[in-house]
Motif scaffolding. Structure first.
Motif, PDB file in Angstrom:
ATOM      1  N   MET A 166       4.950  10.331  11.522  1.00  0.00           N
ATOM      2  CA  MET A 166       5.111  11.263  10.016  1.00  0.00           C
ATOM      3  C   MET A 166       5.076  10.288   9.087  1.00  0.00           C
ATOM      4  SD  MET A 166       6.852  15.089   9.152  1.00  0.00           S
ATOM      5  CE  MET A 166       8.550  14.519   9.584  1.00  0.00           C
ATOM      6  N   VAL A 167       4.405  10.745   7.717  1.00  0.00           N
ATOM      7  CA  VAL A 167       4.439   9.784   6.733  1.00  0.00           C
ATOM      8  C   VAL A 167       5.158  10.714   5.784  1.00  0.00           C
ATOM      9  CG1 VAL A 167       3.839   8.107   4.952  1.00  0.00           C
ATOM     10  CG2 VAL A 167       3.652   8.130   7.449  1.00  0.00           C
ATOM     11  N   THR A 168       6.244  10.909   4.748  1.00  0.00           N
ATOM     12  CA  THR A 168       6.065  11.615   4.133  1.00  0.00           C
ATOM     13  C   THR A 168       6.409  10.480   2.384  1.00  0.00           C
ATOM     14  OG1 THR A 168       7.687  13.028   4.765  1.00  0.00           O
ATOM     15  CG2 THR A 168       7.678  13.311   2.660  1.00  0.00           C
ATOM     16  N   LEU A 169       6.233  11.333   0.960  1.00  0.00           N
ATOM     17  CA  LEU A 169       5.438  10.093  -0.365  1.00  0.00           C
ATOM     18  C   LEU A 169       6.559  11.340  -1.401  1.00  0.00           C
ATOM     19  CD1 LEU A 169       4.898   7.911  -1.473  1.00  0.00           C
ATOM     20  CD2 LEU A 169       3.184   8.823  -2.041  1.00  0.00           C
ATOM     21  N   LEU A 170       8.160  10.564  -1.194  1.00  0.00           N
ATOM     22  CA  LEU A 170       8.782  11.030  -2.405  1.00  0.00           C
ATOM     23  C   LEU A 170       9.101   9.946  -3.863  1.00  0.00           C
ATOM     24  CD1 LEU A 170      11.819  11.279  -0.629  1.00  0.00           C
ATOM     25  CD2 LEU A 170      10.339  13.637  -0.691  1.00  0.00           C
ATOM     26  N   PHE A 187      14.771   7.966  11.615  1.00  0.00           N
ATOM     27  CA  PHE A 187      14.122   7.945  10.888  1.00  0.00           C
ATOM     28  C   PHE A 187      14.184   6.698   9.331  1.00  0.00           C
ATOM     29  CE2 PHE A 187      15.276   9.833   5.879  1.00  0.00           C
ATOM     30  CZ  PHE A 187      14.453  11.293   6.644  1.00  0.00           C
ATOM     31  N   ILE A 188      13.413   6.422   8.452  1.00  0.00           N
ATOM     32  CA  ILE A 188      12.724   4.907   8.456  1.00  0.00           C
ATOM     33  C   ILE A 188      12.795   5.707   6.912  1.00  0.00           C
ATOM     34  CG2 ILE A 188      11.569   2.979   7.480  1.00  0.00           C
ATOM     35  CD1 ILE A 188      10.964   3.685  10.648  1.00  0.00           C
ATOM     36  N   GLU A 189      13.179   4.828   5.429  1.00  0.00           N
ATOM     37  CA  GLU A 189      12.977   5.133   4.646  1.00  0.00           C
ATOM     38  C   GLU A 189      12.991   4.186   3.366  1.00  0.00           C
ATOM     39  OE1 GLU A 189      14.332   9.260   2.748  1.00  0.00           O
ATOM     40  OE2 GLU A 189      15.881   8.513   3.353  1.00  0.00           O
ATOM     41  N   HIS A 190      11.817   3.489   2.671  1.00  0.00           N
ATOM     42  CA  HIS A 190      11.992   2.891   1.331  1.00  0.00           C
ATOM     43  C   HIS A 190      11.380   2.861   0.569  1.00  0.00           C
ATOM     44  CE1 HIS A 190      11.517  -1.759   2.884  1.00  0.00           C
ATOM     45  NE2 HIS A 190      11.072  -1.867   1.688  1.00  0.00           N
ATOM     46  N   GLY A 191      11.969   2.524  -0.049  1.00  0.00           N
ATOM     47  CA  GLY A 191      10.918   2.368  -2.187  1.00  0.00           C
ATOM     48  C   GLY A 191       9.556   2.335  -1.845  1.00  0.00           C
ATOM     49  N   THR A 192       8.545   2.590  -2.443  1.00  0.00           N
ATOM     50  CA  THR A 192       7.360   1.763  -3.412  1.00  0.00           C
ATOM     51  C   THR A 192       7.749   0.046  -3.658  1.00  0.00           C
ATOM     52  OG1 THR A 192       6.801   2.583  -4.511  1.00  0.00           O
ATOM     53  CG2 THR A 192       6.487   4.113  -2.425  1.00  0.00           C
ATOM     54  N   LYS A 193       8.632   0.185  -5.047  1.00  0.00           N
ATOM     55  CA  LYS A 193       8.361  -0.915  -6.070  1.00  0.00           C
ATOM     56  C   LYS A 193       9.840  -1.709  -5.036  1.00  0.00           C
ATOM     57  CE  LYS A 193       4.945   0.812  -8.209  1.00  0.00           C
ATOM     58  NZ  LYS A 193       4.104  -0.318  -8.269  1.00  0.00           N
ATOM     59  N   PHE A 205       6.336  -1.198  11.501  1.00  0.00           N
ATOM     60  CA  PHE A 205       7.467  -0.888  12.236  1.00  0.00           C
ATOM     61  C   PHE A 205       7.072   0.821  12.393  1.00  0.00           C
ATOM     62  CE2 PHE A 205      11.999  -0.316  12.932  1.00  0.00           C
ATOM     63  CZ  PHE A 205      12.375  -0.897  14.588  1.00  0.00           C
ATOM     64  N   ALA A 206       7.331   1.205  11.536  1.00  0.00           N
ATOM     65  CA  ALA A 206       6.619   2.656  12.123  1.00  0.00           C
ATOM     66  C   ALA A 206       5.948   3.240  12.683  1.00  0.00           C
ATOM     67  CB  ALA A 206       7.001   3.716  10.785  1.00  0.00           C
ATOM     68  N   ALA A 207       4.784   2.247  11.830  1.00  0.00           N
ATOM     69  CA  ALA A 207       3.409   2.417  13.416  1.00  0.00           C
ATOM     70  C   ALA A 207       3.343   1.893  14.569  1.00  0.00           C
ATOM     71  CB  ALA A 207       2.457   1.659  12.456  1.00  0.00           C
ATOM     72  N   LEU A 212       6.559   5.805  20.966  1.00  0.00           N
ATOM     73  CA  LEU A 212       7.219   7.161  20.777  1.00  0.00           C
ATOM     74  C   LEU A 212       6.867   8.414  20.378  1.00  0.00           C
ATOM     75  CD1 LEU A 212      10.980   5.205  18.884  1.00  0.00           C
ATOM     76  CD2 LEU A 212       9.995   5.657  21.399  1.00  0.00           C
ATOM     77  N   GLY A 213       5.669   7.839  19.579  1.00  0.00           N
ATOM     78  CA  GLY A 213       5.126   9.592  19.388  1.00  0.00           C
ATOM     79  C   GLY A 213       5.200   9.687  17.979  1.00  0.00           C
ATOM     80  N   LYS A 214       4.514  10.996  17.459  1.00  0.00           N
ATOM     81  CA  LYS A 214       4.918  10.935  15.932  1.00  0.00           C
ATOM     82  C   LYS A 214       5.952  12.012  15.601  1.00  0.00           C
ATOM     83  CE  LYS A 214       0.002  10.167  14.307  1.00  0.00           C
ATOM     84  NZ  LYS A 214      -1.351  10.540  13.982  1.00  0.00           N
ATOM     85  N   ASP A 215       6.044  12.593  16.583  1.00  0.00           N
ATOM     86  CA  ASP A 215       7.218  13.014  16.530  1.00  0.00           C
ATOM     87  C   ASP A 215       8.778  12.487  16.443  1.00  0.00           C
ATOM     88  OD1 ASP A 215       6.784  12.424  19.288  1.00  0.00           O
ATOM     89  OD2 ASP A 215       7.607  14.592  19.898  1.00  0.00           O
TER      90      ASP A 215
END
Length: 314
Positions: free
Chosen positions: A1-5, A250-256, A268-270, A276-279
Motif C-alpha cells: 500500500m502506497v500513500t502520497l502525502l 511501516f516505511i516513510e520517505h520524502g520525495t525531495k 525496499f517496500a516492493a 510478506l504481502g501488501k497487507d
C-alpha cells in the motif's frame, strides 16, 4: 500500500540533525535535546553491554499503569557516525509514552569506533537486554517494535529482516539466551542498498551522487570504499534477508530527500510486498519533504505511525 502525502520542503542536516549532531557523539554543532524532562518514570544511561561506553540505553515508561508495556526501540540516525539517544530525533517516539508504550532509546557504537556489523550487533544486544530485564522494567517482551530515521531506519529495518539470522547476535554482548526478533518495524527514510544510491540520485537529479566515495558515511561504516567490499554492502542491506517470517513494516520517505534517494524505500517496500504481502507493508511518500523534517512529526503523521504500531503491539 502506497500513500502520497503533501507538504513543503524542509532543508535539514544529513540524517535528520537540524543544526548538527549533539555533543559527545560524533563531530558537529549542538542540536536540541529530547523533550523528555516532563516524563517522570524514566531510567537513564543503563548499560546493556560492557564492550563500549556507547552501549547504553534510556527507558521511558508511562506515568499510569503497571504494564507490562509494549516497547518501542528508538534508533537514532546520523550517518552511522554521529547522533545520540537523547537528541531531538527521539521526540516523535516519545509520544508513545502518552499512548501506553515504553520507549527505549538506544546508543550504539559509531563508525569511528567500530565498523559494521558492530552497530546492528549493538541494537540486537539492546533488544536482548530488554527481554532479559522485561519484568524489572515492566516491559512486554513479546511486543517490541523498532523505529528509526535514516541510519536508524537502516538499523530498524535490518533488525526486522534478520529475526531468524543469528550472525548479528554477538553472544559476548550478553543475554545470549534471549532473541532479538521484533513484532513491527518503522523505517523513516533509511538507506537500504548502499551501492544503488548514486545511480538513483543521478537518475532523479536530486541529491549528490557521492555515496560511493571512500569518505561517504556508508564507506566509513563498512571500513572500505563500497566498490571494494560488495559482499559487505550486501550484508549491510536489510533487503538481503527478507523472508516470510519478517514482521510488518511501516516505511516513510520524502520525495525531495537529498541525502537518501526516495527510490531506496520504494524498492525496499516492493521487495517486502513480494514476500510478506501488501497487507503487511505500508509505504508513505511525503510530497516535497527532504531528509526528515516537520512533516514527519506532525500530529497527523505521528498518529498514522501509532495506528500501525497499535495494530501489531496492542
Amino acid at each position: 500500500m502506497v500513500t502520497l502525502l503533501t507538504g513543503s520542503i524542509y532543508a535539514q542536516h544529513p540524517d535528520g540533525f537540524p543544526g548538527g549532531p549533539p555533543p559527545g557523539r560524533g563531530k558537529g554543532m549542538q542540536m536540541p535535546k529530547a523533550k523528555n524532562r516532563d516524563i517522570k518514570n524514566k531510567f537513564l544511561d543503563i548499560a546493556y553491554a560492557e564492550k563500549s561506553p556507547a552501549q547504553k540505553l534510556d527507558i521511558y515508561l508511562p506515568d499510569n499503569g503497571n504494564g507490562p508495556f509494549p516497547v518501542i526501540v528508538s534508533i537514532h540516525g546520523g550517518g552511522f557516525e554521529m547522533g545520540d539517544k537523547v537528541d531531538g530525533q527521539v521526540n516523535a517516539m516519545l509520544e508513545g509514552v502518552k499512548r501506553g508504550y515504553a520507549v527505549v532509546s538506544v546508543n550504539y557504537r559509531l563508525s569511528s569506533e567500530a565498523v559494521f556489523p558492530a552497530q546492528i550487533q549493538d541494537v540486537k544486544a539492546a533488544i536482548r537486554f530488554i527481554r532479559a530485564n522485561a519484568e524489572k522494567y515492566h516491559l512486554n517482551p513479546d511486543k517490541v517494535a523498532t523505529w528509526g530515521g535514516s541510519a536508524g531506519g537502516n538499523l530498524s529495518a535490518l533488525v526486522g529482516t534478520t529475526g531468524d539470522v543469528t550472525a548479528f547476535d554477538d553472544a559476548s554482548l550478553g543475554n545470549a539466551t534471549q532473541n532479538s526478533k521484533v513484532q513491527a518495524v518503522v523505517d523513516w527514510f533509511g538507506p537500504i542498498t548502499f551501492d544503488k544510491m548514486d545511480e538513483q540520485f543521478t537518475a532523479s537529479g536530486i541529491g549528490k551522487a557521492n555515496h560511493s566515495a571512500a569518505t561517504s558515511p556508508e564507506s566509513k561504516l563498512l571500513g572500505k570504499q563500497l566498490s571494494d567490499v560488495p559482499n559487505l554492502v550486501k550484508e549491510a542491506s536489510p533487503a538481503t534477508y527478507i523472508t516470510k517470517n519478517d514482521p510488518p513494516f511501516f516505511i516513510e520517505h520524502g520525495t525531495k530527500d537529498q541525502m537518501v534517494p526516495t527510490q531506496q524505500s520504494k524498492n525496499f517496500a516492493a521487495d517486502l510486498e513480494k514476500v510478506l504481502g501488501k497487507d503487511k507493508v505500508t509505504l508513505t511518500l511525503i510530497e516535497g519533504a527532504n531528509h526528515g523534517g516537520p512533516q514527519f512529526e506532525t500530529p497527523e503523521n505521528v498518529a498514522k505511525v501509532f495506528a500501525f504500531l497499535d495494530k501489531y503491539l496492542k
